[in-house]
Write a protein that holds these residues in place. Structure first.
Motif, PDB file in Angstrom:
ATOM      1  N   GLN A 214     -30.504 -37.681 -16.176  1.00 47.73           N
ATOM      2  CA  GLN A 214     -31.092 -38.995 -15.967  1.00 47.73           C
ATOM      3  C   GLN A 214     -31.676 -39.553 -17.267  1.00 47.73           C
ATOM      4  OE1 GLN A 214     -31.083 -41.333 -13.841  1.00 47.73           O
ATOM      5  NE2 GLN A 214     -32.648 -42.606 -14.835  1.00 47.73           N
ATOM      6  N   LYS A 215     -32.222 -38.684 -18.104  1.00 47.12           N
ATOM      7  CA  LYS A 215     -32.799 -39.164 -19.364  1.00 47.12           C
ATOM      8  C   LYS A 215     -31.722 -39.775 -20.257  1.00 47.12           C
ATOM      9  CE  LYS A 215     -32.552 -34.669 -21.741  1.00 47.12           C
ATOM     10  NZ  LYS A 215     -33.324 -33.618 -22.435  1.00 47.12           N
ATOM     11  N   ASP A 216     -30.479 -39.249 -20.173  1.00 50.97           N
ATOM     12  CA  ASP A 216     -29.383 -39.827 -20.956  1.00 50.97           C
ATOM     13  C   ASP A 216     -29.022 -41.220 -20.433  1.00 50.97           C
ATOM     14  OD1 ASP A 216     -28.746 -37.565 -22.741  1.00 50.97           O
ATOM     15  OD2 ASP A 216     -28.208 -36.551 -20.880  1.00 50.97           O
ATOM     16  N   VAL A 217     -29.069 -41.381 -19.095  1.00 56.40           N
ATOM     17  CA  VAL A 217     -28.805 -42.690 -18.509  1.00 56.40           C
ATOM     18  C   VAL A 217     -29.821 -43.703 -19.026  1.00 56.40           C
ATOM     19  CG1 VAL A 217     -28.734 -44.023 -16.367  1.00 56.40           C
ATOM     20  CG2 VAL A 217     -27.763 -41.710 -16.426  1.00 56.40           C
ATOM     21  N   ARG A 218     -31.084 -43.327 -19.015  1.00 55.64           N
ATOM     22  CA  ARG A 218     -32.126 -44.258 -19.440  1.00 55.64           C
ATOM     23  C   ARG A 218     -32.045 -44.565 -20.935  1.00 55.64           C
ATOM     24  NH1 ARG A 218     -36.236 -46.657 -17.168  1.00 55.64           N
ATOM     25  NH2 ARG A 218     -38.052 -47.283 -18.404  1.00 55.64           N
ATOM     26  N   GLN A 219     -31.778 -43.557 -21.727  1.00 55.26           N
ATOM     27  CA  GLN A 219     -31.659 -43.785 -23.172  1.00 55.26           C
ATOM     28  C   GLN A 219     -30.448 -44.672 -23.481  1.00 55.26           C
ATOM     29  OE1 GLN A 219     -33.591 -41.850 -26.130  1.00 55.26           O
ATOM     30  NE2 GLN A 219     -34.888 -42.609 -24.462  1.00 55.26           N
ATOM     31  N   LEU A 220     -29.343 -44.442 -22.785  1.00 55.21           N
ATOM     32  CA  LEU A 220     -28.173 -45.296 -22.993  1.00 55.21           C
ATOM     33  C   LEU A 220     -28.465 -46.725 -22.531  1.00 55.21           C
ATOM     34  CD1 LEU A 220     -25.249 -45.736 -23.815  1.00 55.21           C
ATOM     35  CD2 LEU A 220     -24.542 -44.847 -21.575  1.00 55.21           C
ATOM     36  N   ALA A 221     -29.177 -46.858 -21.429  1.00 54.30           N
ATOM     37  CA  ALA A 221     -29.549 -48.196 -20.949  1.00 54.30           C
ATOM     38  C   ALA A 221     -30.385 -48.939 -21.989  1.00 54.30           C
ATOM     39  CB  ALA A 221     -30.304 -48.079 -19.626  1.00 54.30           C
TER      40      ALA A 221
END
Length: 464
Positions: A214-221
């Protein structure tokens, strides 16, 4: 198993045609795929600038109409001009749909057409207003079609940064929490939107279960903030909406400068495009689509290796699939999706180009649009960002089969004049391996109408 010309047409194209020769070898299929796109020239769409001019005129007339409505004029010349525009533009837009169908029906390179449909569904996006509904055909034309035999990185960037995708996943609403825009206009900022980032990781590249959290999703967002679309016209990057600082996706840092750049977004997309998990996800999905819901593991591994060894060359992955023996197993395991069924029927009937071009408005809806909706695959309108289901069971519903039967009994008699003799038609569309029971049914049919419908509804035609 060895190459089969009949299987090549059914499994990797839009079926057999009495007027178009089937592929003679894998080499011939690959030469056509890597060669000139003849169907796009023969059945051309207008330049995308024409589409943008059309939507710009719609917005202008809509603005004038709304101004009149606010002034209390709801039946004046502004409304009349708006209604006239919609009426006169509708036939032009429907013609673009007909051109897409004609490519599938009359192309000599069925593999290319199937790949365009496969990748368009992989990067599923639909228009939610007039501007983008009008652009649906040109989304595939500009963001998908030119890249189906090239590098996946190029396809990924073209698709996910296309105004259609940004619109569909509400990327314009995404603002960096610490961006200049959010600090100066907090009441206008709707905050961070993770839609596009999540679908890039979960659907477009690594796949469900891929190496992300999930942290990768947020960082990519956060990295994607600043990416916007100017109506349906072009991609824009607005640094004042972008989250400042570096973002870390899959352990790698991107950005970090005081001024965010589009190049940072392009860099992460290039890295995701060649990730081993992306290779595995795409290889399996392609094998499922073309060969079987439970594809041969060795074939999938070969396709993945070809992708990895060529830094994401889609042509190489396609070739690995076509050269594997499992691709040519005689058993037809996949049930045709509605679009494939309808277009392979039109192809087998050799419905003339002029007859298809005459389908405007109500005719197009009667023979293409409405039947596809009834079968569960509305034209150009995937139900969500994950596209249409690849599972055979999804399409084997009583309602879907009833819609196919109704179309098979009613459409051919109107579209193919004269209707072919079923005794000839069954050989034209099923080839040399036609099952004895289907051949008998075609010969015993009481009428041409019933005989053609029996062939189209046979398991041998419904599967590929």
């Amino acid at each position: 198993m060895s190459f089969s010309s009949t299987l090549a047409a059914h499994r990797f194209g839009y079926g057999l045609s009495p007027e178009i020769a089937s592929p003679k070898s894998v080499n011939a299929m690959l030469r056509a795929l890597r060669g000139r796109d003849r169907a796009a020239t023969q059945f051309a769409l207008p330049p995308v600038s024409d589409v943008h001019a059309l939507t710009a005129e719609f917005r202008r007339l809509q603005k004038v109409r709304r101004k009149a409505l606010r002034a209390g004029r709801d039946d004046g010349p502004e409304q009349a001009a708006f209604d006239a525009f919609k009426k006169t533009s509708r036939p032009e837009i429907s013609l673009w749909t007909v051109q897409g169908v004609l490519r599938r029906v009359w192309s000599e390179d069925g593999l290319r057409e199937r790949l365009v449909d496969f990748w368009t569904d992989h990067f599923a996006a639909r228009g939610k207003n007039y501007d983008f509904r009008t652009n649906e055909a040109h989304y595939a034309e500009t963001a998908i079609r030119p890249y189906v035999s090239g590098k996946f990185a190029d396809l990924l960037e073209a698709a996910v940064l296309h105004p259609m995708m940004l619109h569909f996943l509400d990327q314009n609403a995404s603002v960096g929490p610490d961006s200049l825009f959010a600090r100066r206009r907090p009441k206008q900022s709707r905050g961070l939107n993770e839609n596009l980032a999540r679908e890039i990781l979960e659907l477009h590249t690594l796949g469900v279960g891929g190496a992300y959290e999930q942290k990768d999703v947020r960082q990519l967002a956060k990295l994607l903030t600043g990416v916007r679309a100017e109506h349906d016209i072009e991609l824009r990057f607005e640094p004042r909406r972008a989250e400042p600082g570096a973002e870390t996706v899959l352990g790698r840092s991107y950005g970090g400068t005081e001024r965010a750049e589009l190049e940072d977004v392009q860099a992460v997309l290039r890295d995701l495009a060649v990730h081993p998990d992306t290779a595995g996800h795409l290889a399996r999905k392609m094998a499922v689509h073309f060969v079987a819901d439970a594809p041969d593991a060795e074939m999938v591994a070969s396709m993945k290796a070809a992708f990895v060894n060529t830094d994401g060359d889609l042509s190489a992955m396609t070739e690995a699939m076509l050269r594997h023996p499992a691709a040519w197993q005689a058993a037809r395991r996949n049930f045709k999706q509605p679009m494939t069924f309808l277009c392979s029927a039109l192809r087998g009937l050799a419905v003339p180009v002029a007859r298809m071009n005459a389908l405007q408005g109500a005719g197009l809806q009667r023979y293409v649009g409405a039947p596809l909706r009834a079968m569960g695959q509305p034209l150009g309108k995937p139900l969500g960002p994950d596209g249409f289901s690849e599972a055979d069971g999804h399409w084997l519903s009583p309602q879907g089969l009833a819609a196919r039967l109704q179309w098979s009994l009613s459409a051919p008699v109107d579209l193919a004049r004269p209707l072919p003799d079923p005794r000839r038609f069954v050989l034209d569309v099923l080839g040399e391996d036609v099952p004895k029971e289907v051949l008998f049914a075609a010969k015993a049919a009481e009428s041409r109408r019933e005989g053609v419908a029996l062939v189209l509804m046979s398991p041998a035609f419904q599967r590929m």
